[in-house]
Scaffold this active site. Structure first.
Site, short mmCIF file in Angstrom:
data_model
loop_
_atom_site.label_atom_id
_atom_site.label_comp_id
_atom_site.label_asym_id
_atom_site.label_seq_id
_atom_site.Cartn_x
_atom_site.Cartn_y
_atom_site.Cartn_z
N CYS A 13 0.70 3.56 0.00
CA CYS A 13 -0.25 3.78 1.09
C CYS A 13 0.51 3.59 2.41
O CYS A 13 1.72 3.41 2.39
CB CYS A 13 -1.47 2.86 0.98
SG CYS A 13 -1.12 1.10 1.13
N ASP A 128 -8.29 3.94 3.86
CA ASP A 128 -7.58 2.79 4.41
C ASP A 128 -8.61 1.82 4.99
O ASP A 128 -9.33 2.15 5.93
CB ASP A 128 -6.63 3.27 5.51
CG ASP A 128 -5.70 2.16 5.95
OD1 ASP A 128 -6.03 0.97 5.75
OD2 ASP A 128 -4.65 2.48 6.53
#
Ligand SMILES: *[C@@H]1O[C@H](CO)[C@@H](O)[C@H](O)[C@H]1NC(C)=O
Ligand SMILES: *[C@@H]1O[C@H](CO)[C@@H](O)[C@H](O)[C@H]1NC(C)=O
Length: 156
Positions: A13, A128
């Site tokens: 990520c 996120d």
């Protein structure tokens, strides 16, 4: 060095403190419970959080299911693309960053896939949660759990 035949997966990520360390820890727990051997790691596309531990809100989510997160953020390297079977990412911006990086790697062996593409509930993007609240982290955990289970079943 991994044993011959051991499969390997890598979670990515933006910062390697929210979604990807959760996915890594969840997947490690699942394979340990199944007594199967995998090489597992995670990293960031960016350098923003390098050397930082996972987000404390994510650590809180993992306390109840008793999953240990033992990771410090690092950035993905060229060697990662050359050595992991799978690189699983969380959102479209991760893919843009990964594509830019993998273009500079001559011997990319990894299949680069969206972790959410394994979700039986078809929620493709694992958002996120950095600017979110505790329930956003819990959602990330639930998504990672569903996806990692399905991924393990498919690749087992
Ligand atoms: C894994 O190993 C443990 C301890 O040897 C055993 O109790 C457990 O049943 C095994 N689990 C599976 C899914 O094989
Ligand atoms: C967390 O934020 C979402 C919106 O992003 C909101 O719907 C939810 O009620 C909030 N939860 C808590 C516990 O504050």
């Amino acid at each position: 060095m991994a044993e011959h035949g051991t499969k390997s997966v890598f979670f990515v990520c933006l910062g390697n403190v929210c979604q990807s360390p959760i996915a890594e820890a969840v997947f490690r727990k699942l394979v340990n419970d199944e007594n199967v051997s995998w090489r597992i790691d995670s990293a960031a596309t960016s350098t923003y959080e390098v050397e930082n531990p996972p987000d404390y809100r994510g650590q809180n989510c993992m306390r109840k299911p008793d999953i240990l997160m033992n990771h410090l953020a690092r950035q993905i390297t060229k060697e990662d693309f050359a050595t992991f079977d799978y690189i699983l990412y969380m959102d479209k911006s991760n893919l843009r960053d990964l594509n830019r990086k993998s273009n500079q790697v001559k011997n990319c062996k990894s299949k680069i896939e969206l972790l959410g593409s394994y979700d039986p509930q078809e929620k493709l993007i694992i958002e996120d949660p950095y600017y979110g609240n505790d329930s956003d982290l819990e959602l990330v955990y639930q998504q990672c759990l569903r996806c990692c289970k399905a991924f393990l079943e498919k690749t087992h």
